[in-house]
Write an enzyme that holds these catalytic residues in place. Structure first.
Site, short mmCIF file in Angstrom:
data_model
loop_
_atom_site.label_atom_id
_atom_site.label_comp_id
_atom_site.label_asym_id
_atom_site.label_seq_id
_atom_site.Cartn_x
_atom_site.Cartn_y
_atom_site.Cartn_z
N SER A 42 -9.86 -30.26 -14.34
CA SER A 42 -9.74 -31.38 -13.40
C SER A 42 -10.68 -31.23 -12.20
O SER A 42 -10.64 -32.04 -11.28
CB SER A 42 -8.30 -31.49 -12.91
OG SER A 42 -7.93 -30.27 -12.32
N THR A 76 -13.17 -25.70 -10.31
CA THR A 76 -14.34 -24.94 -9.81
C THR A 76 -14.85 -25.57 -8.51
O THR A 76 -15.16 -24.87 -7.55
CB THR A 76 -15.46 -24.98 -10.89
OG1 THR A 76 -14.87 -24.75 -12.17
CG2 THR A 76 -16.52 -23.96 -10.62
N TRP A 77 -14.89 -26.88 -8.49
CA TRP A 77 -15.37 -27.62 -7.30
C TRP A 77 -14.41 -27.43 -6.13
O TRP A 77 -14.84 -27.12 -5.02
CB TRP A 77 -15.48 -29.10 -7.68
CG TRP A 77 -16.12 -29.98 -6.66
CD1 TRP A 77 -16.91 -29.59 -5.61
CD2 TRP A 77 -16.02 -31.41 -6.58
NE1 TRP A 77 -17.32 -30.69 -4.89
CE2 TRP A 77 -16.79 -31.80 -5.46
CE3 TRP A 77 -15.39 -32.38 -7.36
CZ2 TRP A 77 -16.92 -33.16 -5.10
CZ3 TRP A 77 -15.52 -33.72 -7.00
CH2 TRP A 77 -16.28 -34.10 -5.89
N HIS A 99 -3.01 -22.35 -12.65
CA HIS A 99 -2.71 -23.56 -13.45
C HIS A 99 -1.19 -23.63 -13.71
O HIS A 99 -0.75 -24.49 -14.49
CB HIS A 99 -3.39 -23.50 -14.81
CG HIS A 99 -4.89 -23.60 -14.80
ND1 HIS A 99 -5.57 -24.51 -14.04
CD2 HIS A 99 -5.85 -22.93 -15.49
CE1 HIS A 99 -6.89 -24.38 -14.26
NE2 HIS A 99 -7.07 -23.43 -15.14
N SER A 119 -13.40 -33.43 -21.10
CA SER A 119 -13.94 -32.20 -20.51
C SER A 119 -13.38 -30.97 -21.24
O SER A 119 -14.11 -30.04 -21.56
CB SER A 119 -13.57 -32.16 -19.01
OG SER A 119 -14.16 -31.06 -18.39
N TYR A 140 -9.47 -36.02 -8.65
CA TYR A 140 -10.92 -35.80 -8.84
C TYR A 140 -11.69 -37.08 -8.50
O TYR A 140 -12.72 -37.05 -7.85
CB TYR A 140 -11.17 -35.37 -10.28
CG TYR A 140 -12.61 -35.07 -10.63
CD1 TYR A 140 -13.16 -33.83 -10.37
CD2 TYR A 140 -13.41 -36.03 -11.25
CE1 TYR A 140 -14.48 -33.54 -10.71
CE2 TYR A 140 -14.73 -35.75 -11.58
CZ TYR A 140 -15.26 -34.51 -11.31
OH TYR A 140 -16.57 -34.23 -11.65
N ARG A 178 -20.58 -29.30 -16.53
CA ARG A 178 -21.10 -30.07 -17.67
C ARG A 178 -21.86 -31.27 -17.14
O ARG A 178 -23.08 -31.24 -17.05
CB ARG A 178 -19.95 -30.48 -18.61
CG ARG A 178 -20.41 -31.03 -19.96
CD ARG A 178 -19.23 -31.38 -20.83
NE ARG A 178 -18.38 -32.39 -20.23
CZ ARG A 178 -18.52 -33.71 -20.42
NH1 ARG A 178 -19.45 -34.15 -21.23
NH2 ARG A 178 -17.70 -34.57 -19.83
P1 A3P Z 1 -16.96 -32.50 -16.96
O1 A3P Z 1 -16.71 -31.67 -18.19
O2 A3P Z 1 -16.39 -33.88 -17.07
O3 A3P Z 1 -18.39 -32.51 -16.56
P2 A3P Z 1 -12.60 -27.14 -14.06
O4 A3P Z 1 -13.40 -26.60 -12.94
O5 A3P Z 1 -11.20 -27.48 -13.70
O6 A3P Z 1 -12.73 -26.32 -15.28
O7 A3P Z 1 -13.23 -28.59 -14.36
C1 A3P Z 1 -14.52 -28.71 -14.88
C2 A3P Z 1 -15.01 -30.12 -14.65
O8 A3P Z 1 -15.40 -30.25 -13.27
C3 A3P Z 1 -16.24 -30.41 -15.47
O9 A3P Z 1 -16.19 -31.81 -15.75
C4 A3P Z 1 -17.35 -30.05 -14.50
O10 A3P Z 1 -18.60 -30.61 -14.81
C5 A3P Z 1 -16.79 -30.60 -13.21
N1 A3P Z 1 -17.39 -29.97 -12.02
C6 A3P Z 1 -17.71 -28.67 -11.84
N2 A3P Z 1 -18.25 -28.49 -10.64
C7 A3P Z 1 -18.30 -29.69 -10.04
C8 A3P Z 1 -18.79 -30.14 -8.76
N3 A3P Z 1 -19.33 -29.30 -7.89
N4 A3P Z 1 -18.68 -31.45 -8.47
C9 A3P Z 1 -18.12 -32.31 -9.36
N5 A3P Z 1 -17.66 -31.95 -10.57
C10 A3P Z 1 -17.74 -30.65 -10.92
#
Ligand code: A3P
Length: 321
Positions: A68, A71-72, A133, A163, A221, A287
């Site tokens: 969701s 990481t961000w 989580h 995702s 998000y 991604r």
């Molecule tokens: P997508 O697969 O739709 O691109 P998590 O961190 O919970 O594993 O989630 C990963 C999702 O957050 C991925 O989505 C990833 O690309 C997206 N993501 C990672 N870093 C991000 C950022 N700095 N800003 C926006 N989305 C980000």
């Protein structure tokens, strides 16, 4: 954090023998504990946290459904809390050389994952920042009883699902078959996904965020993407370190957003090449970072199915994505 199986304790093995089990999306199994599905090493961590984690009133806990935007949010919260320590954000900031998952560890997947060792977290300066989580019903009791803050992040299940589907296929060992979109969707809709059922995970925190708004802040998000500076300011207020007028004027908010942007983080050497200790490549966490990417993969029927479940399970409680 999903790849490597760790050894589990006898207590965990005994429990597993009594739990419903399904094949996981990767090689591992999923075990249903307190209503939610966990991979084996995560279950070990959940049990250990429940037994040993002692929350402090000053702790901040980032809770998310997998994929969701964890990481961000980790990067943003870390940068927010440490902005006075690293004022030159683009010169010597830890986020430039370390993956956000290294800087903000998961309780159950990193810190409490060793079957024999209980970590000593007492020397971490306050406010301690952790992530998890774990669904609301399974949180360690001191998290509920203390005044620690919970920042909960979720995302439209259609994008979350896509995702997750990409992520698990990306992590599959070479030579193993990819998960088909159809099979994966069926599992996801039936709740059989890591920390699923997705909807019950959201519902648990949504209800509590309404009852305890000072303790739990729910973020989406989509809102972060749409209005990042507004959300970052709200987050700063919620965790007790609001931006001053001077900071706003100096552009600190924009700097944090730029530092943590998809473009910046995903282009850093550490995130292009590095790996987590459990084996996942950092780049798998970046991604495309878009809202609505599901439209490139799901059929109209699939979209309708997911929307219907969301409306049935969450709409009644006033929650909509
Ligand atoms: P997508 O697969 O739709 O691109 P998590 O961190 O919970 O594993 O989630 C990963 C999702 O957050 C991925 O989505 C990833 O690309 C997206 N993501 C990672 N870093 C991000 C950022 N700095 N800003 C926006 N989305 C980000």
């Amino acid at each position: 954090k999903y790849l490597q199986e760790s050894e589990v304790s006898q207590e965990c093995k005994d429990l597993i023998a009594t739990l419903p089990m399904e094949k996981g999306w990767l090689a591992s199994h999923l075990h249903q504990y307190q209503g939610f599905w966990h991979i084996t090493r995560q279950l070990q961590g959940v049990l250990s946290c429940q037994k040993h984690f002692n929350a402090l009133n000053s702790d901040i806990l980032i809770v998310t459904t997998p994929k969701s935007g964890t990481t961000w949010l980790k990067a943003l919260t870390f940068a927010l809390l440490n902005r006075h320590k690293y004022p030159k954000m683009f010169q010597n900031h830890p986020l430039l050389t370390k993956n956000p998952h290294f800087l903000v560890p998961f309780l159950e997947l990193d810190l409490y994952n060793d079957k024999d060792l209980v970590p000593n977290l007492n020397s971490i300066p306050s406010p301690r920042l952790f992530s998890t989580h774990i669904p609301y019903v399974s949180l360690p009791k001191p998290v509920i009883d203390s005044d620690c803050k919970i920042v909960y992040l979720c995302r439209d299940p259609k994008d979350t699902f896509i995702s997750l589907w990409h992520f698990t296929n990306e992590l599959k060992m070479e030579g193993t078959c990819a998960n088909s979109l159809e099979d994966s969707l069926e599992k996801f809709c039936n709740g059989v996904s890591i920390c699923g059922p997705f909807w019950e995970h959201v519902l648990g925190y949504w209800k509590e965020s309404l009852d305890q708004p000072k303790k739990i802040m729910l973020m989406r998000y989509e809102e972060m993407k749409k209005n990042p500076s507004f959300v970052l300011k709200e987050l700063a207020r919620f965790v007790g370190c609001p931006f001053s007028k001077e900071e706003e004027d100096e552009g600190v908010i924009d700097d944090i957003l730029k530092l943590c942007s998809f473009k910046n983080l995903s282009n850093l050497e550490v995130n292009k090449k590095g790996k987590l200790t459990s084996g996942e490549e950092h780049r798998a966490f970046f991604r495309c970072g878009k809202v609505g990417d599901f439209k490139n993969y799901l059929t109209i029927e699939m979209i309708e199915k997911l929307d219907m479940i969301t409306e049935k399970k969450l709409g009644h409680y006033g929650f909509r994505f």
